[in-house]
Design a protein around this motif. Structure first.
Motif, PDB file in Angstrom:
ATOM      1  N   GLU A 145       0.943  -1.207  -0.219  1.00  0.00           N
ATOM      2  CA  GLU A 145       0.165  -0.069   0.150  1.00  0.00           C
ATOM      3  C   GLU A 145       0.859   1.358  -0.115  1.00  0.00           C
ATOM      4  O   GLU A 145       1.894   1.290   0.910  1.00  0.00           O
TER       5      GLU A 145
ATOM      6  N   LYS B  23       2.056   1.950 -11.320  1.00  0.00           N
ATOM      7  CA  LYS B  23       1.026   1.084 -11.455  1.00  0.00           C
ATOM      8  C   LYS B  23       1.664  -0.299 -12.204  1.00  0.00           C
ATOM      9  O   LYS B  23       1.385  -1.393 -12.092  1.00  0.00           O
TER      10      LYS B  23
ATOM     11  N   THR C 235       2.392  -4.313 -11.159  1.00  0.00           N
ATOM     12  CA  THR C 235       1.905  -5.303 -12.165  1.00  0.00           C
ATOM     13  C   THR C 235       3.186  -6.436 -12.639  1.00  0.00           C
ATOM     14  O   THR C 235       2.970  -7.642 -12.584  1.00  0.00           O
TER      15      THR C 235
ATOM     16  N   ILE D 208      -3.039 -11.104  -3.574  1.00  0.00           N
ATOM     17  CA  ILE D 208      -2.673  -9.729  -3.481  1.00  0.00           C
ATOM     18  C   ILE D 208      -3.571  -9.018  -2.547  1.00  0.00           C
ATOM     19  O   ILE D 208      -4.921  -9.543  -2.886  1.00  0.00           O
TER      20      ILE D 208
ATOM     21  N   VAL E 186      -5.896  -5.528  -2.385  1.00  0.00           N
ATOM     22  CA  VAL E 186      -6.035  -4.331  -2.951  1.00  0.00           C
ATOM     23  C   VAL E 186      -6.857  -3.384  -2.350  1.00  0.00           C
ATOM     24  O   VAL E 186      -7.745  -3.545  -1.693  1.00  0.00           O
TER      25      VAL E 186
ATOM     26  N   SER F  69      -6.033   4.464  -4.808  1.00  0.00           N
ATOM     27  CA  SER F  69      -6.106   2.951  -5.407  1.00  0.00           C
ATOM     28  C   SER F  69      -5.807   2.903  -6.604  1.00  0.00           C
ATOM     29  O   SER F  69      -5.619   1.636  -7.471  1.00  0.00           O
TER      30      SER F  69
ATOM     31  N   TYR G 298      -3.395  -0.127  -8.406  1.00  0.00           N
ATOM     32  CA  TYR G 298      -3.912  -1.533  -8.720  1.00  0.00           C
ATOM     33  C   TYR G 298      -4.646  -1.617 -10.109  1.00  0.00           C
ATOM     34  O   TYR G 298      -5.551  -1.217 -10.127  1.00  0.00           O
TER      35      TYR G 298
ATOM     36  N   TYR H 285      -6.467  -3.763 -11.776  1.00  0.00           N
ATOM     37  CA  TYR H 285      -7.193  -5.153 -11.561  1.00  0.00           C
ATOM     38  C   TYR H 285      -6.900  -6.192 -12.891  1.00  0.00           C
ATOM     39  O   TYR H 285      -7.156  -7.284 -12.919  1.00  0.00           O
TER      40      TYR H 285
ATOM     41  N   LEU I 231      -3.623  -7.683 -13.124  1.00  0.00           N
ATOM     42  CA  LEU I 231      -3.226  -8.532 -11.770  1.00  0.00           C
ATOM     43  C   LEU I 231      -4.437  -9.661 -11.955  1.00  0.00           C
ATOM     44  O   LEU I 231      -3.881 -10.643 -11.172  1.00  0.00           O
TER      45      LEU I 231
ATOM     46  N   VAL J 150      -7.483 -12.414  -4.298  1.00  0.00           N
ATOM     47  CA  VAL J 150      -7.510 -11.006  -4.014  1.00  0.00           C
ATOM     48  C   VAL J 150      -8.140 -10.531  -2.963  1.00  0.00           C
ATOM     49  O   VAL J 150      -9.467 -10.953  -2.700  1.00  0.00           O
TER      50      VAL J 150
END
Length: 356
Positions: A145, A158, A162, A181, A183, A194, A197, A199, A202, A209
């Motif tokens: 984080e 980002k 990844t 992970i 998130v 946020s 991340y 999505y 990932l 997740v």
């Protein structure tokens, strides 16, 4: 011997063989106790503390209700070394009681060198694999984080995050281990927090997740619900729409709340069991928000002469979150954290999910 008598003997022998087979089968079947399949997996986040809210007590008491233990034992430093604070006693207890142990891996002081510096990244991954083997962990949950501070914003990292997960996945799968992970939700959350991340990218790289659907309001915000029901459900739908499969998603559920000066920022977090004790001690009435599906109360702080407001999660909200998890057929619930809860939380879990 007559033909009719031969037929009778053959029939009796046949009946005897069938009866013996059935009796043997029943005896074997009786040795296997029936176990109902749990509807959801339960992951307990674990933190070692010295106080009455330590996670170890809850682990020992409620191990039969937990499938996976995710302890906060590993922290990546800015130079790529990993601070290891594994608790051998807790690890041994979890293993002996059939729990998978998938530690959280966090990063110290939002140091993104673990993503951007190839040498540090490699050293971190190698050290994590070494610790994986040393402690025989079942996997890792990468809980990176990066909280913006000053002019520093981590959204630009980002693709680096990844890439880290993509490379580390290959190393983990070579060991036959789990890679999860954690998130921060996307829906109604600032992209500055946020946006790191991705999505869509990932989703193919991880086993599960943890959707951290809590802290909608926190220390830096004015008073409000910690984990409002509608916001939680929208974030589950958002994660599904952005590429995660239902059986990948573990819904983050809270066992705490916040205490703020009324209508002001500057609150502090507190375990639900502490919040309930304070309400009882002060004789205040706990109210329920039909809008947010969360309890709250106000009280007067005589020390500073101000009103304060408290919002928190309890066993009722836990039950509603479990209902959401069932509705979307997801992997399970991830509890932040064990040690903060009251026994009623576990009663709800047993009633709605079951136990081992």
């Amino acid at each position: 011997m007559s033909k009719s008598r031969k037929r009778l003997i053959i029939v009796l022998l046949f009946i005897f063989v069938i009866a013996s087979f059935l009796l043997t089968g029943c005896k074997k079947a009786a040795k296997k106790p029936f176990a109902a399949k749990k509807s959801l997996n339960v992951v307990g986040f674990y933190v070692d503390t010295a106080g009455y809210d330590n996670s170890y007590s809850s682990l020992v008491r409620y191990a039969k209700n937990i499938d996976t233990l995710s302890p906060l034992w590993l922290t990546v430093q800015g130079d790529g070394t990993v601070k290891d604070s594994t608790n051998p006693k807790a690890l041994d207890f979890a293993k002996k009681n059939g729990l998978k142990v998938v530690p959280l891996v966090n990063v110290a002081d939002s140091k993104d060198s673990v993503l951007t510096d190839s040498k540090i990244k490699t050293e971190t991954m190698n050290e994590l694999i070494s610790l994986l083997k040393k402690h025989n962990f079942d996997g890792y949950n990468i809980d990176f984080e990066f909280i913006p501070h000053g002019t520093k914003n981590y959204v630009q990292d980002k693709d680096y995050l990844t890439a880290f997960i993509g490379t580390f996945r290959m190393m983990m799968k070579k060991e036959g281990k789990i890679l999860d992970i954690s998130v921060i939700p996307h829906y109604q959350v600032s992209p500055e927090i946020s946006g790191i991340y991705d999505y869509h990218k990932l989703a193919p790289l991880v086993d599960h997740v943890t959707l951290m659907t809590y802290d909608r309001h926190n220390e830096s915000s004015p008073p409000g619900p910690v984990s409002p029901a509608q916001w939680v459900e929208y974030n589950v739908k958002d994660a599904l729409n952005e590429g995660f499969k239902p059986k990948q998603i573990c819904l983050g559920v809270a066992t705490y709340g916040y205490d703020w000066p009324a209508n002001k920022t500057g609150g502090f977090s507190s375990p639900t069991k502490t919040i309930l004790q304070k309400a009882k001690m002060k004789g205040v009435n706990i109210q329920w928000s039909n809008t947010y599906h969360e309890p709250y109360y106000t009280y007067y702080d005589s020390t500073y002469g101000v009103k304060r407001q408290v919002w928190f999660e309890n066993s009722t909200t836990m039950g509603e979150k479990i209902d959401v998890a069932k509705k979307y057929g997801i992997h399970g619930i991830c509890i932040w954290r064990i040690g903060f809860e009251t026994p009623s939380f576990w009663s709800v879990i047993v009633n709605k999910i079951g136990s081992k």
